[in-house]
Design an enzyme around this catalytic site. Structure first.
Site, PDB file in Angstrom:
ATOM      1  N   GLU A 424       0.834  -1.197   0.000  1.00  0.00           N
ATOM      2  CA  GLU A 424       0.000   0.000   0.000  1.00  0.00           C
ATOM      3  C   GLU A 424       0.874   1.255   0.000  1.00  0.00           C
ATOM      4  O   GLU A 424       1.665   1.469   0.906  1.00  0.00           O
ATOM      5  CB  GLU A 424      -0.873  -0.014   1.256  1.00  0.00           C
ATOM      6  CG  GLU A 424      -1.614   1.281   1.515  1.00  0.00           C
ATOM      7  CD  GLU A 424      -2.389   1.245   2.840  1.00  0.00           C
ATOM      8  OE1 GLU A 424      -2.378   0.205   3.533  1.00  0.00           O
ATOM      9  OE2 GLU A 424      -3.002   2.273   3.179  1.00  0.00           O
ATOM     10  N   ASP A 497      -1.181  -1.122   5.700  1.00  0.00           N
ATOM     11  CA  ASP A 497      -1.048  -0.548   7.039  1.00  0.00           C
ATOM     12  C   ASP A 497      -1.992  -1.219   8.027  1.00  0.00           C
ATOM     13  O   ASP A 497      -3.051  -1.706   7.650  1.00  0.00           O
ATOM     14  CB  ASP A 497      -1.373   0.956   6.998  1.00  0.00           C
ATOM     15  CG  ASP A 497      -0.297   1.733   6.253  1.00  0.00           C
ATOM     16  OD1 ASP A 497       0.794   1.167   6.049  1.00  0.00           O
ATOM     17  OD2 ASP A 497      -0.564   2.895   5.883  1.00  0.00           O
ATOM     18  N   ASP A 499      -4.157  -0.098   9.896  1.00  0.00           N
ATOM     19  CA  ASP A 499      -5.245   0.792  10.312  1.00  0.00           C
ATOM     20  C   ASP A 499      -6.486   0.504   9.453  1.00  0.00           C
ATOM     21  O   ASP A 499      -6.492  -0.431   8.656  1.00  0.00           O
ATOM     22  CB  ASP A 499      -4.810   2.262  10.194  1.00  0.00           C
ATOM     23  CG  ASP A 499      -4.419   2.621   8.761  1.00  0.00           C
ATOM     24  OD1 ASP A 499      -4.607   1.780   7.854  1.00  0.00           O
ATOM     25  OD2 ASP A 499      -3.923   3.741   8.548  1.00  0.00           O
ATOM     26  N   ASP A 501      -7.875   2.148   6.988  1.00  0.00           N
ATOM     27  CA  ASP A 501      -7.656   2.265   5.543  1.00  0.00           C
ATOM     28  C   ASP A 501      -6.928   1.047   5.000  1.00  0.00           C
ATOM     29  O   ASP A 501      -7.245   0.541   3.922  1.00  0.00           O
ATOM     30  CB  ASP A 501      -6.818   3.512   5.222  1.00  0.00           C
ATOM     31  CG  ASP A 501      -7.707   4.737   5.090  1.00  0.00           C
ATOM     32  OD1 ASP A 501      -8.945   4.562   5.088  1.00  0.00           O
ATOM     33  OD2 ASP A 501      -7.149   5.854   5.004  1.00  0.00           O
TER      34      ASP A 501
END
Ligand code: 0RA
Length: 634
Positions: A424, A497, A499, A501
């Protein structure tokens, strides 16, 4: 079944030592799948009673200590004396491999095939098993330990009702785990209830603080199954179309409904088994569908000038269908024994689907028009995609040996040894490029969110830059040209990541793989990287934590939080290349999760239902259903 059952019908084959010696031969494995298999085996016997018309309710209870009870209100396992064995029939059934009514053609047994190894296998693999039978106006009871009866069949007094309860404790010596996964069992039992209209199936889990329970009973059978799969979708024909027939002992049921999405969701069952490799029932369905829709469009003048025929793919876009056949002697073939081989089934399915669908289209012209227009749109998109692909190919993009510009490839060309990280963001991609071992690790950075393939048609999917780069890097081609054997890396690692997103991007990637490269998942090539959440440092000591409880444990081990420097990584980009290497990419120290598809039906439904805007259920799904933790590098 009109034939009276007598004990002598049970054929006697082998003892149970064979089962204990090689359990995998009978139930596939001794992991959680094998464990679940025990329950399915017992339930299948009760379902057979239901199919024979003698049982309306089945209940499965998982008790606190892990033993399981399956109760039905069928006729009860016979208790009369076996003519040559001089033991009650139930004891023969429980202690003899392959004993059961199913080897002669007069005792019709429908379920089985995959599971139908006989309840004796469950007995052989259980530390103890108890059977309660309500039959012939009495309650009968017998207990077995490690497959052997500990006492004679006992008459516990008079009763009115009939039925069977099999209670068993899987042997901890044989099974690697005794921890049933409730949701997996729930899904299978729900499916069985859909496939056997009107049969009530309950499951109760008493292991947790609060009892969990589901009661399934679908008077609409597979019609309700289709509705369930199409939940949250905009449908074209309001009520699923339903056909049923019986010919030469073969029972056929089909339910189907079109929606405005782009995926094909067709599940074929033979004797309640999901035949994931298809077979004669599925090919009969497909050919009738293509032929009938084409004929109707022709006759009703719906082709206009543009097109002369629709392909199978065109007519199945946005189709949800269940095909369920039940037959006395199913032949299961193929690699996984999940392909139906009986050749006479094809014609029976073809005839009922052809006639039924023709009638439906003729009687519902406005819905028929919607359906045909949708098929035509699918055909146009496929044509556009083909042109785009040809054009791209001329520019040596999708095919040939050209690779995407952003790919940092590895030098090794042996797919068995190569890995590709789909990363990403360009900055994390940059770190990963510096961190990697360039001999066998390739890096493909992806910018932003990739296209949601659940909501896009083929032409858009294949003109998306990020997706094109992935397709080119993998080397397999896509769609009708897909060839798994051309894959350039046998570890495809999604690295996003830690998180929300990141979770979203990971889901978009998983959707892409599930819908367009499913075979790569099935082959076990798709993985998820596990970057750490924290770096902890105290004096010269330094370590990483991959979740909060790990962090707390480290702090405890280090005598509290005093003097500890804690860095929380918000993204991969915050790690320097050395850190990224040692925590996430170094084969000897990293953990990667292998993506497995536990239940195709639920996976399919969940991908469609959850690719909406809710993040939380999606995250839970990823954590609970799609993945199996496996440290592959140890
Ligand atoms: C053999 C013959 C008959 C029933 C059964 C087995 C039977 C087995 C199981 C296992 C769980 N529940 C069950 N219920 C029935 C036919 C008996 C007859 O003709 O009365």
């Amino acid at each position: 079944m009109t034939q009276e059952y007598t004990a002598k019908k049970i054929q006697v084959l082998k003892g149970l030592e064979a089962v204990r010696k090689r359990p995998a031969m009978y139930i596939g494995s001794t992991d959680i799948y094998g464990l679940h298999h025990l329950i399915y085996e017992v339930v299948d016997n009760s379902v057979d009673e239901a199919l024979a018309g003698h049982c309306t309710e089945i209940e499965v209870v998982i008790h606190t200590d892990g033993h399981v009870a399956v109760t039905d209100n069928g006729r009860g396992i016979p208790v009369d004396m076996h003519p040559t064995q001089h033991r009650p029939a139930v004891e023969v059934v429980m202690t003899t491999l392959h004993a059961g009514g199913k080897f002669d053609d007069t005792s019709y047994k429908v379920s089985g095939g995959l599971h139908g190894v006989g309840v004796s296998v469950v007995n052989g693999l259980s530390e103890w098993l108890e059977v309660d039978i309500w039959r012939d106006e009495h309650h009968w009871f017998q207990r077995y330990e490690n497959g052997d009866p500990v006492a004679d069949l006992e008459n516990k007094g008079p009763v009115d009702e009939t039925g069977t309860r099999v209670t068993f404790m899987p042997s901890p010596v044989i099974f690697e785990t005794l921890d049933y996964h409730f949701e997996t069992l729930v899904q299978r039992l729900r499916e069985l209830a859909f496939l056997n209209r009107g049969l009530k199936i309950s499951i109760v889990d008493q292991r947790g603080k609060h009892e969990k329970r589901h009661d399934f009973e679908f008077d609409g059978g597979i019609v309700e199954f289709v509705r369930y799969l199409n939940e949250n979708k905009k449908t074209l024909n309001d009520n699923p179309v339903y056909f049923k027939t019986e010919k030469d002992g073969i029972d056929v049921e089909v339910a189907m409904q079109f929606h405005d999405g782009f995926n094909e969701t067709v599940f074929a069952f033979a004797n309640n088994i999901n035949t994931i490799e298809g077979g004669t029932h599925l090919s009969g369905f497909k050919s009738a569908l293509t032929r009938t829709i084409n004929n109707y469009a022709q006759t009703a003048n719906l082709f206009k000038k543009e097109k002369v025929s629709l392909s199978g793919d065109d007519v199945r876009e946005g189709l949800t269908a269940i095909i369920s056949v039940k037959l006395p002697e199913p032949q299961f073939e193929g690699q996984t024994k999940m392909k139906l081989g009986n050749s006479d089934v094809k014609g029976v399915v073809e005839a009922i689907v052809g006639d039924g669908l023709k009638e439906f289209l003729e009687e519902n012209p406005s819905q028929a028009k919607l359906i045909i227009e949708k098929c035509l749109a699918a055909g146009r998109a496929r044509e556009a995609a083909r042109k785009a692909r040809d054009l791209a190919r001329r520019k040596t993009a999708l095919e040939s040996n050209s690779l995407p510009g952003k790919l940092a490839d590895c030098s090794n060309t042996n797919p068995d040894e190569c890995e590709i990280y789909l990363v990403e963001g360009d900055s994390a991609g940059g770190s990963a490029k510096q961190a990697r071992n360039r001999e066998f690790q390739a890096i493909l950075p992806l910018r932003g969110k990739i296209l949601n393939v659940e909501k896009a048609r083929v032409d858009r999917i294949f003109s998306n830059e990020e997706i094109k780069a992935i397709i080119m890097a993998l080397g397999t081609g896509v769609g009708t040209e897909f060839d798994a054997s051309k894959v350039r890396y046998k570890k495809i690692i999604l690295m996003t990541d830690a998180d929300v997103d990141g979770a979203h991007i990971r889901t978009l990637l998983l959707t892409l793989f599930y819908r367009k490269f499913k075979e790569l998942i099935e082959l076990g090539y798709v993985f998820i990287a596990q970057p750490p959440l924290y770096r902890l440092k105290k004096g010269k000591k330094e370590t990483y934590a991959y979740n909060d409880s790990e962090k707390d444990q480290i702090l405890t081990d280090w005598g509290g939080g005093d003097g500890v420097y804690i860095q929380r990584y918000k993204g991969l980009g915050e790690m320097n290349p050395e850190q990224l290497w040692e925590t996430t990419m170094e084969p000897d120290s990293r953990t990667i999760l292998q993506v497995v598809i536990e239940d195709v039906i639920e996976a399919d439904r969940i991908f469609t239902v959850l690719m909406g805007d809710e993040v939380e259920p999606r995250r839970e799904f990823i954590q609970e259903n799609a993945l199996k933790v496996k440290n592959l590098d140890i």
